[in-house]
Motif scaffolding. Structure first.
Motif, PDB file in Angstrom:
ATOM      1  N   ARG A 101       0.978  -1.225   0.027  1.00 26.14           N
ATOM      2  CA  ARG A 101       0.134   0.012   0.369  1.00 26.14           C
ATOM      3  C   ARG A 101       0.697   1.429  -0.259  1.00 26.14           C
ATOM      4  NH1 ARG A 101      -4.017   1.649   4.205  1.00 26.14           N
ATOM      5  NH2 ARG A 101      -4.797   3.103   3.406  1.00 26.14           N
ATOM      6  N   ASN A 102       2.213   1.528   0.351  1.00 27.87           N
ATOM      7  CA  ASN A 102       3.083   2.418   0.439  1.00 27.87           C
ATOM      8  C   ASN A 102       3.144   2.716  -0.927  1.00 27.87           C
ATOM      9  OD1 ASN A 102       4.859  -0.071   0.971  1.00 27.87           O
ATOM     10  ND2 ASN A 102       5.896   0.901   2.589  1.00 27.87           N
ATOM     11  N   ASP A 103       3.136   1.708  -1.798  1.00 24.49           N
ATOM     12  CA  ASP A 103       4.144   1.544  -3.086  1.00 24.49           C
ATOM     13  C   ASP A 103       3.311   2.593  -4.133  1.00 24.49           C
ATOM     14  OD1 ASP A 103       6.451   0.520  -2.815  1.00 24.49           O
ATOM     15  OD2 ASP A 103       5.083  -1.393  -2.678  1.00 24.49           O
ATOM     16  N   TYR A 105       1.508   5.816  -4.726  1.00 30.56           N
ATOM     17  CA  TYR A 105       1.674   6.940  -4.896  1.00 30.56           C
ATOM     18  C   TYR A 105       3.656   6.352  -6.397  1.00 30.56           C
ATOM     19  CZ  TYR A 105      -2.550   8.795  -2.668  1.00 30.56           C
ATOM     20  OH  TYR A 105      -2.972   8.833  -2.190  1.00 30.56           O
ATOM     21  N   MET A 106       3.841   5.984  -5.811  1.00 28.02           N
ATOM     22  CA  MET A 106       4.764   5.731  -6.783  1.00 28.02           C
ATOM     23  C   MET A 106       4.618   4.865  -7.976  1.00 28.02           C
ATOM     24  SD  MET A 106       8.082   3.649  -5.247  1.00 28.02           S
ATOM     25  CE  MET A 106       7.953   1.434  -5.468  1.00 28.02           C
ATOM     26  N   LEU A 107       3.793   3.668  -7.537  1.00 30.06           N
ATOM     27  CA  LEU A 107       3.790   3.314  -9.248  1.00 30.06           C
ATOM     28  C   LEU A 107       2.787   3.819  -9.460  1.00 30.06           C
ATOM     29  CD1 LEU A 107       4.878   0.702  -7.173  1.00 30.06           C
ATOM     30  CD2 LEU A 107       2.295  -0.812  -8.625  1.00 30.06           C
ATOM     31  N   ARG A 108       1.976   5.385  -8.937  1.00 28.94           N
ATOM     32  CA  ARG A 108       1.043   6.500 -10.137  1.00 28.94           C
ATOM     33  C   ARG A 108       1.874   7.246 -10.623  1.00 28.94           C
ATOM     34  NH1 ARG A 108      -4.283   7.203  -5.783  1.00 28.94           N
ATOM     35  NH2 ARG A 108      -5.601   5.166  -6.539  1.00 28.94           N
ATOM     36  N   GLY A 124      -4.460  -4.276  -2.722  1.00 27.71           N
ATOM     37  CA  GLY A 124      -5.939  -3.858  -3.752  1.00 27.71           C
ATOM     38  C   GLY A 124      -5.392  -2.441  -4.535  1.00 27.71           C
ATOM     39  N   GLU A 125      -5.095  -2.221  -3.377  1.00 24.47           N
ATOM     40  CA  GLU A 125      -5.464  -0.452  -4.481  1.00 24.47           C
ATOM     41  C   GLU A 125      -4.216  -0.885  -5.573  1.00 24.47           C
ATOM     42  OE1 GLU A 125      -5.615   1.065  -0.040  1.00 24.47           O
ATOM     43  OE2 GLU A 125      -5.321  -0.629  -1.161  1.00 24.47           O
TER      44      GLU A 125
END
Length: 156
Positions: A101-103, A105-108, A124-125
């Motif tokens: 989950r902490n990844d 915004y990194m992925l976005r 899931g996000e």
């Protein structure tokens, strides 16, 4: 640099790989067998950053022999810290790979984002944030080692 033209996705020209550590490259703080060899091959064409909260305190030890830079983050505020680190890099030139989950915004923030559904699971996000979801880190890294594989998944 890795470059491939993907119909409907556009020209993908990447020079930087941003990776999560725990749950992505490692399980229970230990590097997954076969990951080190793949990172070394990718380091010939990409700058590699491992961005981690280092839950087990093992990232430095596990990655010390590899051609990568380790960015250790504080336990609190990792989502924002990962995003801030990624935004300091050239956006159009980054591939990001993570599972937590902490990844998110990194992925976005990356040009190409790959979520790994490994043995520690995947938030899931990330299904909606990632360009590609894969079952194992080997699969994710192999997409970059053999970029023609990206065509089948990303072309429109």
């Amino acid at each position: 640099m890795i470059e491939t033209d993907i119909p409907g996705f556009g020209l993908l020209t990447v020079s930087t790989l941003a990776l999560d550590f725990n749950g992505t490259l490692a399980v229970d703080g230990r590097l997954i067998p076969g990951v080190g060899e793949r990172i070394e091959k990718l380091a010939a064409s990409l700058r590699i950053h491992v961005i981690t909260g280092d839950t087990y305190g093992s990232a430095q030890r596990e990655l010390s022999a590899l051609a990568c830079q380790i960015e250790t983050l504080p336990r609190a505020g990792q989502v924002e810290a990962k995003r801030a680190f990624l935004t300091s890099l050239p956006h159009d030139a980054v591939v990001a790979i993570g599972n937590g989950r902490n990844d998110l915004y990194m992925l976005r923030a990356a040009r190409l984002s790959i979520a790994v559904l490994g043995s520690e699971g995947m938030a899931g996000e990330l299904f909606s944030a990632a360009d590609i979801v894969v079952p194992h880190i080997h699969t994710a890294l192999d997409l970059l080692l053999f970029p023609e594989r990206l065509l089948a998944t990303l072309r429109a």
